[in-house]
Design an enzyme around this catalytic site. Structure first.
Site, PDB file in Angstrom:
ATOM      1  N   GLY A 154       0.799  -1.155  -0.095  1.00 19.94           N
ATOM      2  CA  GLY A 154      -0.056  -0.319  -0.101  1.00 19.94           C
ATOM      3  C   GLY A 154       0.666   1.452   0.654  1.00 19.94           C
ATOM      4  N   CYS A 155       0.115   2.073  -0.457  1.00 18.13           N
ATOM      5  CA  CYS A 155       0.824   3.499  -0.251  1.00 18.13           C
ATOM      6  C   CYS A 155       1.605   4.027   0.531  1.00 18.13           C
ATOM      7  CB  CYS A 155      -0.044   4.491  -0.818  1.00 18.13           C
ATOM      8  SG  CYS A 155      -1.250   4.921  -0.565  1.00 18.13           S
ATOM      9  N   TYR A 156       0.607   3.785   1.823  1.00 20.91           N
ATOM     10  CA  TYR A 156       0.997   4.682   2.899  1.00 20.91           C
ATOM     11  C   TYR A 156       2.484   3.499   3.737  1.00 20.91           C
ATOM     12  CZ  TYR A 156      -2.900   8.018   3.607  1.00 20.91           C
ATOM     13  OH  TYR A 156      -3.709   9.363   3.584  1.00 20.91           O
ATOM     14  N   GLN A 168       6.937  10.226  -0.990  1.00 22.40           N
ATOM     15  CA  GLN A 168       7.164   9.544  -2.178  1.00 22.40           C
ATOM     16  C   GLN A 168       6.102  10.177  -3.479  1.00 22.40           C
ATOM     17  OE1 GLN A 168       6.072   5.865  -1.516  1.00 22.40           O
ATOM     18  NE2 GLN A 168       4.128   6.305  -1.070  1.00 22.40           N
TER      19      GLN A 168
END
Lengths: 354, 354, 354, 354
Positions: D155-157, D320
């Site tokens: 996942g991004c987080y 990011q």
């Protein structure tokens, strides 16, 4: 030419601290045939380039040089990403040394010295070089560019307006009333550059829309002079630029009147034919609505042709990224032509969306 | 009239869940002479209004009512902040009970029933009421509004374009070529409403600019019909709307051609004269550039008149907040006229800047 | 007091050209009990105020005065919307003349002279006045403010953090570990003011997010000194400010650790009780997520209390408009207290949404 | 492996209509070693891909296929850019045919089947494949990825938080208190995807900031499970996600407490050492402030380590582009590892700034 088959092109950049400068770097660092030899900046001399532009961290190991301590004549080509007036002061020396010059400012955009001096309020220092320079709008002047030594890279607004009108008035085929052209143009805020101006602050320009320069913008004579050259006729143009709260992107809505004798022409086809071999120009299907985000960070132009109710109004919508096709990308496209590289080299990046 | 000197005006709102709904509430809650009796929403029925709109927390204690369970005829005036077609279905009943109707949708904007039906694709249910309704552009129709029972509140684009052109063509004083009018208009994203559409998502519309509706927008016949009514002549209009990545704000750039016989007219003065008594209309000094942020959240219109090189082109720049003067604010202005309140009551809020 | 029942309060503003200046004007022009007598600006002296701030066109007829030519002692109250250091140089003279002073900069925020001098790098010119000044956070210091002559209007970050923590540590009721408080704060770009800085340009700060000042921000000692005063204990605070690409708005996420002996306390109730009589503070229902837009242009604070999994972490979310409750609105709230007006006078404006 | 030295890798994409889908296409179309064979979408089946995503016009000639009519087992690798639950239903068939699977959704992110089912509310259909899948965070699991058949793309987080903490707790070198970790995370709006939700509308999310999911976000168990795997210890994490009005970008502010026995450690050096060979991870100089725009559209992560007053608080800032390193770029990085391409192939694009 200094460049040989086995070596990379030596590139210099004068004044690499503005937005066109960083955009040139982003593009050139991805270009397989070039090597960046020097970037000059009087103000930032000695600073690592990556310090100024955090997107370049770990991607470039150059420092800004003082303009006085670098010999740019060792370069094959020098880009000027400077204020108006700088390129003209160095062009002669570079050209005499066999170095090509691509000026992203206005020094070589207006062939008429007195028009230049009227709008830019400085004397032109090298009228002879101006005479032999070429206006770097590749899709219009490709062959003349290839043999030039000095290129005047087009302004951002002119790129969209000229490309949006050329198919309607070139080669003595004048399909529209040259006295009734209106270009209502909209630019992202980066078009104002990195200068410190109150009106460019986020808290002033975000969530806001305004026009400017109605009574006179320097791109007006540039557009008109090129349209007159292309059409061989006098052109009357109303040009109103506006500012859009987005970083990049330019949108031109161009209003023209079809001449009665051409009312049966298929204008969609006229545009498709004219640009069918142009890699960077996308004539969209009839009825399309181009969006600036569809070219964000790419060298593409997209054009849509609208003719409401099949009447005599022809509306041309043109979009580009003002920093790429409207500045740094077009400059690299010119470089590719000058050095006989495939025209899209280093410029094939797909637009970033969303 | 139900309203007497000692009582507050009883106000109802039908369909208060969209952006014009919440804006009506924000304005009316500051209005000293009104009391909001009912807000209906079929979908949100039973919900506290402050739950839907967090800016209203602790400022309103009403719940949304189901349209079926509320008798709006007890109201002095009912605003319709609904999709097109709703007001026309309830107007007769309300008018018969002595309740005034202000429709923020299009049901009463186009006097010509067949033009309405062509553009809105629904039959008009109360043509007799339509005939006796009035177009609620106060600065043009103030006196007719005061005696009407049903008001068609103008669309956002029409408000700017009509006010920007009126001084040039009313009272048989036609100063411009009515066949050569172009309105290049730009709207903030809230103009698209609170509907769920992919193109209205932040990640789609932010950092982007585009045109839409070139080949036909419902505001086109609305503008033309009003201009024709005002000028008593046929009007030809090119109208291209665009979307700007900002929440609120509307900017219209209007291009006109001065008729030769009026080339000596002082158009700045024409505008200043026409609007000198209008509280909400600011004719800016010659050469000004209005910015949408200067009217954000206020009911003001600002107009600037430009005549490049003193030629025959006259360019009118008009700005407003599309949700206030372009919708809810104008509706309240109409209400003030209808009930003989001072016209600016509740509408004196200064624009929020930055 | 110069002000009598029948006359409006005479207000002066020193340094009205920044964002807190224009916001003060927007609020004061709507305030029924005041009259703005003078606005000074050395740089803009002679300019019509409405020229600088287009939202004020036709709403104010004052010009900026030179600070040297105006006698501010005729005012009942003077606001300083200036850089740090200006108010302290004029406070004595004003106070001696019976004029109240409200400083929106930092000169009277830190009671400890040496802490002030350490962080602001200038000597404090009137330590005696500093000693008798009061910190203008109304919800904490209401009674002390009412009798003060000089008010240090709180910084924007401190307003949210102090109000978010006060119910947890005042009156010797220390519910949380004072050594484990983290305030992760986010501010809109207007917080950086109208100064010309590259990082505040639209093209630099839009579509971007960053932290700053981790190793030291001037609001850190301000917050800590107030929390220590309120709690009567030493407080350890980690404070990290960030910049959000929006014009207005401030969001503070405050992380605390509940002391074991209070693990059964209902913290939602603690907050509701503490602020139940505060007009401007909205303790939202348990589990709520406040959004900055819900207070845009209003003087409201909204607070939500979160306790994940009913453990010992207590997270407080606090929002405000940094230019209103975080600056100009709070200053007017202080003025209302000083002159015994109802506290919300001129500050009842509902937040603008969308 | 189907791929041989002379042929391009055959790639399939399931569900290519969301933002991770278009981003995968943008990256893969620039990848020199792959050929996109099929993109499926039940809803858009038959539509030209370039119709849905205007940045891809003239760059791809594929149509969306119906999932039912395409045999994806001919592919060397299939990316799932689908909602949770889709990849698990097709993984077995693909793996049995020798096709590698990279899932950009959550089906293979949580090794613990019951944790998955608790958070995603669906039963896990292929627990045996789950067991043999690998978590695709290359910088942590490079070697295990190279031999896996199924990759759960992070996942991004989690990507930012895990990479920001790993140097502080891996290999039994636990430098920080594992019970006192707070991750205050901020994401651009594209993180919410292209789904139609009112809160994702421009007019709702622009000029706004808010937190969400304080009481439970699906990325919380993902982060914790990885941190526990890396540290071999139980980890307690407070995680609060927020939404920033920007399209792309993610910023995590991570608060940790240094264990007393490591107070003399040079943490800047710890990070530099750990990531010195990682092409995509930039440990910035001590005291730096990373900005999300410096990685916009690139696969880079930038990390800054802050230790206020050299105390026991260690704050890690990590940025990011949520759609690249946080989704599609990381997926391609995983593909490069799986097929033994140089890890940065197709991912060397420099961030777009401004």
């Amino acid at each position: 030419m200094k460049n040989s088959l086995n070596k990379k092109l030596k590139v210099g950049i004068v004044g690499g601290t503005g937005y066109t400068g960083v955009e040139l770097l982003r593009i050139l660092l991805n270009h397989p045939m070039v090597e960046i030899c020097a970037i000059t900046s009087r103000k930032e001399s000695g600073l690592d380039v990556e310090e100024l532009y955090p997107n370049l961290r770990n991607r470039i190991s150059l420092k800004f040089s003082s303009p006085d301590e670098v010999d740019l004549t060792i370069c094959d080509v020098v880009f000027f990403a400077t204020p108006h007036g700088v390129a003209m002061s160095q062009a002669k020396n570079l050209v005499d040394s066999g170095t090509k010059v691509i000026d992203l400012a206005a020094d070589f955009r207006l062939k008429n010295k007195s028009v230049f001096e009227k709008w830019y309020k400085i004397p032109h220092e090298c009228p002879d070089i101006l005479e032999n320079s070429e206006y770097g709008l590749v899709e219009i002047n490709r062959h003349r560019i290839s043999s030039a030594n000095v290129i005047g890279n087009p302004g951002c607004y002119p790129t969209t307006v000229i490309l949006g009108l050329t198919p309607l008035l070139e080669n003595n085929n004048i399909f529209i009333d040259l006295n009734r052209i209106i270009a209502d143009c909209k630019s992202g805020i980066s078009g104002a550059g990195r200068k410190l101006e109150t009106s460019s602050l986020f808290a002033e320009s975000s969530d806001n829309f305004k026009a400017y320069g109605v009574l006179g913008h320097r791109h007006h004579p540039e557009i008109v002079s090129q349209l007159e050259r292309i059409s061989g006729n006098k052109v009357n143009l109303i040009f109103v630029p506006h500012l859009v709260p987005m970083i990049r992107g330019m949108f031109s809505t161009i209003y023209t009147k079809i001449l009665p004798e051409y009312s049966n022409l298929d204008f969609q086809k006229v545009f498709e034919e004219r640009y069918k071999d142009e890699f960077f120009i996308d004539v969209m299907p009839s009825g399309s609505f181009p969006e600036t985000r569809s070219v964000r960070s790419s060298n593409n132009i997209r054009i849509a042709v609208h003719r409401p109710n099949n009447g005599d109004d022809l509306i041309i919508l043109v979009i580009q990224d003002n920093l790429v096709k409207g500045a740094a990308g077009q400059a690299v496209q010119n470089m590719n032509i000058l050095f006989d590289f495939p025209e899209a080299t280093g410029l094939e990046q797909i637009a970033v969306l969303p």
